[in-house]
Design an enzyme around this catalytic site. Sequence first.
Site, PDB file in Angstrom:
ATOM      1  N   LYS A 186       0.821  -1.214   0.000  1.00 17.78           N
ATOM      2  CA  LYS A 186       0.000   0.000   0.000  1.00 17.78           C
ATOM      3  C   LYS A 186       0.861   1.273   0.000  1.00 17.78           C
ATOM      4  CE  LYS A 186      -3.672  -2.391  -0.383  1.00 17.78           C
ATOM      5  NZ  LYS A 186      -4.500  -3.062   0.583  1.00 17.78           N
TER       6      LYS A 186
HETATM    7  C1  LIG Z   1      -5.598  -4.215   0.843  1.00 19.98           C
HETATM    8  C2  LIG Z   1      -7.071  -3.973   0.892  1.00 19.98           C
HETATM    9  C3  LIG Z   1      -7.832  -4.247   2.027  1.00 19.98           C
HETATM   10  C4  LIG Z   1      -7.293  -4.986   3.190  1.00 19.98           C
HETATM   11  O1  LIG Z   1      -6.207  -4.376   3.769  1.00 19.98           O
HETATM   12  P1  LIG Z   1      -5.370  -5.225   4.845  1.00 19.98           P
HETATM   13  O2  LIG Z   1      -4.576  -4.186   5.566  1.00 19.98           O
HETATM   14  O3  LIG Z   1      -4.520  -6.172   4.075  1.00 19.98           O
HETATM   15  O4  LIG Z   1      -6.350  -5.905   5.715  1.00 19.98           O
HETATM   16  C5  LIG Z   1      -9.159  -3.881   2.040  1.00 19.98           C
HETATM   17  N1  LIG Z   1      -9.730  -3.288   0.988  1.00 19.98           N
HETATM   18  C6  LIG Z   1      -9.038  -3.028  -0.137  1.00 19.98           C
HETATM   19  C7  LIG Z   1      -9.722  -2.343  -1.265  1.00 19.98           C
HETATM   20  C8  LIG Z   1      -7.693  -3.392  -0.228  1.00 19.98           C
HETATM   21  O5  LIG Z   1      -7.019  -3.187  -1.360  1.00 19.98           O
END
Ligand SMILES: *Cc1c(COP(=O)(O)O)cnc(C)c1O
Length: 388
Positions: A186
């Site tokens: 991210k």
């Molecule tokens: C990555 C992601 C999540 C989950 O994030 P985590 O921190 O891995 O739990 C939720 N929604 C979207 C759209 C994502 O891309």
Amino acid sequence: MNEDGFIPFHRPWIGQEEIDEVVAVLKSGWLTTGPRTRQFEEEFARYVGAPHALAVNSCTAGLHLALAALGVGPGDEVITSPMTFCSTVHVITHTGATPVLADIGEDGNIDPQSVEERITPRTRVLLPVHLAGLPCRMEQIWALAERHGLHVVEDAAHAVGARYQLRMLGSDPRSAAVAFSFYATKNITTAEGGMVTSHNAALAEGMRVLCLHGISKDAWNRYTDKGSWYYEVLEPGFKYNLSDLHAAVGLHQLRKLEGFLAERRKIVNYYNARFRDDDALEIPPDGAEPGHAWHLYVLRLRLERLRISRARFIEELKARGIGASVHFIPVPLHPAFRQLAAEPRNACPRALALYERIVSLPLYPGLGERRAERVADAVLEVAAMGRG
Ligand SMILES: *Cc1c(COP(=O)(O)O)cnc(C)c1O
């Protein structure tokens, strides 16, 4: 990742500051949720302009906590997007509520009109997802929520640093909670982690208690209270806290975020300039205002001008040393959601059509001009080949 080697779809950017801070935590005698997590929460709250921020071990956990603390449960319905990661839907299911899918608009985000069509007397929460870091049309979503007495919980996993109407996502009190992700890929990372922000003190406190087993006082509070041993379990909770080891990374990533965003936008502008005039390619939607957090560069193929599929397009990129991905395989296509997909009200033809023609390209600080050039060259070459 040398110049001639494979360019991966993603690579995190970790500096000496993060490494030094992690080592300092390891030497400090306090590893789990403590002073660095509290500091990370405070700095994050200030950054997004929310009075409350709770550090969690994933965005998924943050979304689950928000729904649980809002009292969402069996008999309730939560409306979300089909163009998302599976966990957005899982957290609804885990509360016992029923997920309902609204279709997307041209921008790839949930379409407020489709949301409105899905609202029933059972609807409790609207759960928009800011796909790729592009803010949803929140004015319309907040207006629907107000008219129907619903809560809004935002999945901002992609949108750390995004602005909506020139204000930080997370700064508007019309949403009950906003959940951000610090997963390895991210915009900023703690390896695994997330943050959930709120403007509602009672909801924030409810999430904080549920986050750590439903316990009244966390270990750091007891420690700083001269080693007090007493606590009470107020309700059955979860184990969703972020450790100081992870927060140590997050503290420094947060300070670099605005720089990361500028680098992402630079690469986006470069890709756009290279792809804009190719009639087999469609550059990603940018929104009306400059608030996009550009977590992903989702190129759209004009399949009617190509004799190859999206899958072949990605294979050809791979053959040229470029890692690509797809965001997302729509929720209704996964076996886990077969029942959901079978219900006529969850029909999402626009999401299914968009899925066929999307390719996410490498986009991250540290990609560098030469590698961005290699990516663009390869994309244009495959497009030319695909036209036949
Ligand atoms: C990555 C992601 C999540 C989950 O994030 P985590 O921190 O891995 O739990 C939720 N929604 C979207 C759209 C994502 O891309």
